[in-house]
Every structure is written in C-alpha cells, then in structure tokens.
Design a protein around this motif. Structure first.
Motif, short mmCIF file in Angstrom:
data_model
loop_
_atom_site.label_atom_id
_atom_site.label_comp_id
_atom_site.label_asym_id
_atom_site.label_seq_id
_atom_site.Cartn_x
_atom_site.Cartn_y
_atom_site.Cartn_z
N SER A 158 0.86 -1.20 0.06
CA SER A 158 0.17 0.56 -0.07
C SER A 158 0.87 1.19 0.04
CB SER A 158 -1.38 -0.03 1.41
OG SER A 158 -1.41 1.26 1.40
N ARG A 159 0.21 2.30 -0.66
CA ARG A 159 0.80 3.23 -0.46
C ARG A 159 1.31 3.87 1.01
NH1 ARG A 159 -3.05 7.76 -2.76
NH2 ARG A 159 -3.88 8.06 -1.43
N THR A 160 0.65 4.24 1.68
CA THR A 160 0.77 3.87 3.32
C THR A 160 1.38 2.50 4.36
OG1 THR A 160 -0.85 5.53 3.05
CG2 THR A 160 -0.21 5.14 5.24
N GLY A 183 4.93 -1.12 1.71
CA GLY A 183 5.11 -0.01 1.22
C GLY A 183 5.05 -0.12 -0.34
N LEU A 184 4.15 0.72 -0.95
CA LEU A 184 4.58 0.27 -2.74
C LEU A 184 5.25 0.77 -2.73
CD1 LEU A 184 1.90 -0.36 -4.52
CD2 LEU A 184 1.74 2.34 -4.08
N SER A 185 6.88 1.96 -2.69
CA SER A 185 7.32 2.45 -3.36
C SER A 185 8.73 1.28 -2.79
CB SER A 185 7.56 3.71 -2.73
OG SER A 185 7.90 3.88 -1.77
N THR A 203 -6.64 -0.73 -5.84
CA THR A 203 -7.37 0.70 -5.38
C THR A 203 -6.90 1.10 -6.81
OG1 THR A 203 -4.50 0.81 -6.76
CG2 THR A 203 -4.11 0.67 -4.59
N LEU A 215 -0.55 0.02 -11.91
CA LEU A 215 0.93 -0.12 -11.20
C LEU A 215 2.11 -1.09 -10.97
CD1 LEU A 215 -0.93 0.05 -7.39
CD2 LEU A 215 0.09 2.37 -8.51
#
Ligand code: NAP
Length: 290
Positions: A158-160, A183-185, A203, A215
């Motif tokens: 997830s982004r968060t 995290g997504l990154s 998402t 993504l």
C-alpha cells in the motif's frame, strides 16, 4: 411502514457514498428489478460525512428495504447497524445493508463478488501466494475471498505502509492466514509480484479518466498468473492490458461488480438475480462514461 411513491407501493433501495455521481449501481439494479417485475427502485445518495447517521436512520424511517454503501463509508457505517452478518463481521466492512422490521443488518457482498469472479481459477489459487495492491475495504474483501479459495499467503502493498501492515496483522488474527504488509514504493515489489500466482489491484489506480496508469508493468507480472483489477471502469484497465501482454489470465472488476450487485439483489428481494441482464446493463452504462 413501507415506502410509497405516487406510482404505487414501490420499495426503496439506495446507495450511500461520496461521490456517487458516476455509480452504475442504479442502472444495474433498476434493470434487474424491471426484468424481474418486482416493485423496487434504486437511488444513489451523495451523503456528507456529518449527515451519515441521519441518512441511514432516514432510510430506515422511510421504510427502505436496504442500501449499498460505497467509498468512503464501508467501515464507518458499522456503528449505525444492529448486526453484522458473516463476512462483514469478519472484516468489519459493509457494502450492503438489509433493513428488517426493527433492525439493520450489514453484509459484505464484495467478498462473494471476488469469490465468484475468481472461482473458475480456484485450482491455480489454492495453495499459492497472492499479491494485493491496496489495503482498504476492497483489499480486505479480496483477502477473505482468497483465503476461502485456499490461498496460502497474502502480501498487501500500500501507498501507506502502516495501513498495509495493520490490515495484514488484523487478518492474521481474524482468519488465520499468513499475511504481510509493506509500502508501495519498495524495490522488492517486482520480486514479490513474480512469486505470486494471483495479483489483485484494490486501489483506484487506472480508473477512468486516469486510464493510462498501472501499478505493474508486463515485465513484473508472471506469465500464467491470474490478474484481477477491482477497477471496473474501464472494464479492461491498463493493468489488465499489461497482464495480457505478460501471458496472464485477466479478470475484470466488472465481473466482481456484477456478482456483488447480484448478491445484494438477492438479499433485498429473496429472488434469484438476473445476472446476464445485470452484466449487459453494466457494460452498456460504462460505455457511456469511457
Ligand atoms: P479504500 O478503502 O479507499 O482503499 C483504497 C486503497 O487504495 C488504499 O490502500 C489507498 O492507499 C490506495 N490508493 C488510493 N489511491 C492510490 C494511488 N493513487 N496510488 C496508490 N494507491 C492508492 O477503497 P476500496 O473500497 O478498497 O476500493 C478500492 C478500489 O476498488 C476502488 O477503485 C473501488 O472502486 C474498487 N472496488 C471495486 C469493486 C467492484 O465491485 N468491482 C468493489 C469494491 C471496490 P492509502 O491508504 O495510502 O490511501
């Protein structure tokens, strides 16, 4: 008291969310009610957060048969209900409410929506790993459906990152599935995706009008995997296009949308839903937005 309209004894069902302007649920349900010749009608209500309780109590007072709940209220609605059934109780997320005589019961038909959409691929899912992009209500419904289909282990990205970890820990306790959140990154995403036989996007990335976004790229998607996008507008998202190029099997969010709507229809009317009618109306209605 039952809902009355000038045209007779119609029963009201609705959708509560914000925004709801582009929802195709009214088209799907009203077509199903007409096809089955049952006296129900469906309206979408754009409800401000501070009015959520009033809106829910208002629907009950008006004699509505029930309502759907969408973003951002699928979890917040829980405290206004008298009982949670089955899947809704496990993931504490509600997308359908049935108003019985003196109580409101919350259900989650997104879970059976995902299960029905993925059922043809049960053998490829059972005993294997899954990647879920996102950590909100849709992700938790997808996880419960995957667990029911025998999935071994789920990674939420997830982004968060804290939200993904929280959901993984919550589900580990509730459904005893092996799960982890990150995290997504992160740089590991391609390696995680490559190890999974099921990938689900939970998402809004890729949703109309931002249809060029995905993504994952085709190089990151294992050939032979099952890729489902919960986004249904457009029915073939950029993620699904990439998945097709990678040699994966694609499952559109449109299938899930129709199956979850069919289950809600059944809960409100106790009738078998006309799934083909619902699907063809969904396709036609989306065509007007894309
Ligand atoms: P939600 O509870 O709001 O969760 C959304 C998730 O997506 C969160 O993890 C959020 O991350 C992440 N996210 C949001 N914008 C993002 C972005 N630009 N880049 C990366 N991540 C992003 O929503 P939901 O109810 O789970 O719904 C998710 C999607 O599934 C929506 O598009 C919804 O329409 C779709 N859906 C479809 C069906 C169907 O029947 N086909 C049913 C349910 C949901 P943060 O925590 O960082 O914000």
């Amino acid at each position: 008291m039952s809902a009355q309209t000038r045209s007779g004894n119609k029963r009201l069902v609705g959708l509560i969310g914000q925004p709801v302007k582009h929802s195709i649920s009214p088209a799907i349900h009203n077509a199903a009610f007409n096809h089955m010749n049952v006296d129900y009608f469906y309206i979408a209500f754009d409800v401000r957060e501070k009015e959520l309780g009033h809106a829910i109590r208002g629907l009950k007072a008006l004699g509505a048969a029930g309502f759907n709940v969408t973003i951002p209220y699928k979890q917040r609605v829980v405290r206004f209900l008298d009982k949670l059934a089955d899947d809704a109780k496990i993931i504490k997320t509600v997308n359908t409410v049935v108003i019985e005589k003196d109580r409101m019961v919350g259900y989650n038909t997104d879970v059976s929506g995902v299960m029905n959409a993925l059922m043809p691929y049960k053998d490829a899912i059972s005993g294997h790993e899954a990647l879920i992009l996102g950590a909100g209500g849709g992700a938790s419904a997808a996880a419960l459906a995957l667990a029911r289909l025998g999935c071994n282990r789920i990674t939420f990205v997830s982004r968060t990152p804290s939200r993904a970890r929280r959901l993984a820990n919550f589900l580990k306790r509730r459904i005893k599935i092996s799960a982890k959140g990150m995290g997504l990154s992160i740089n590991e995403l391609p390696a995680i995706a490559k190890a999974c036989s099921v990938i689900i996007n939970a998402t809004p990335v890729g949703m109309w009008p931002n249809i060029e976004h995905s993504l994952l790229r085709k190089e990151q998607i294992p050939s032979g995997s099952i890729v489902m996008d919960m986004v249904y507008n457009p029915p073939e998202t950029m993620l699904l296009k990439e998945a097709k190029l990678a040699g994966a099997t694609c499952v559109s969010g449109l299938d899930m949308l129709v199956f979850q709507a069919a289950e809600s229809f059944k809960l409100w009317t106790s009738l078998e839903p006309p799934i083909e009618v619902m699907k063809s109306v969904a396709i036609k209605t989306i065509g007007r937005f894309v």
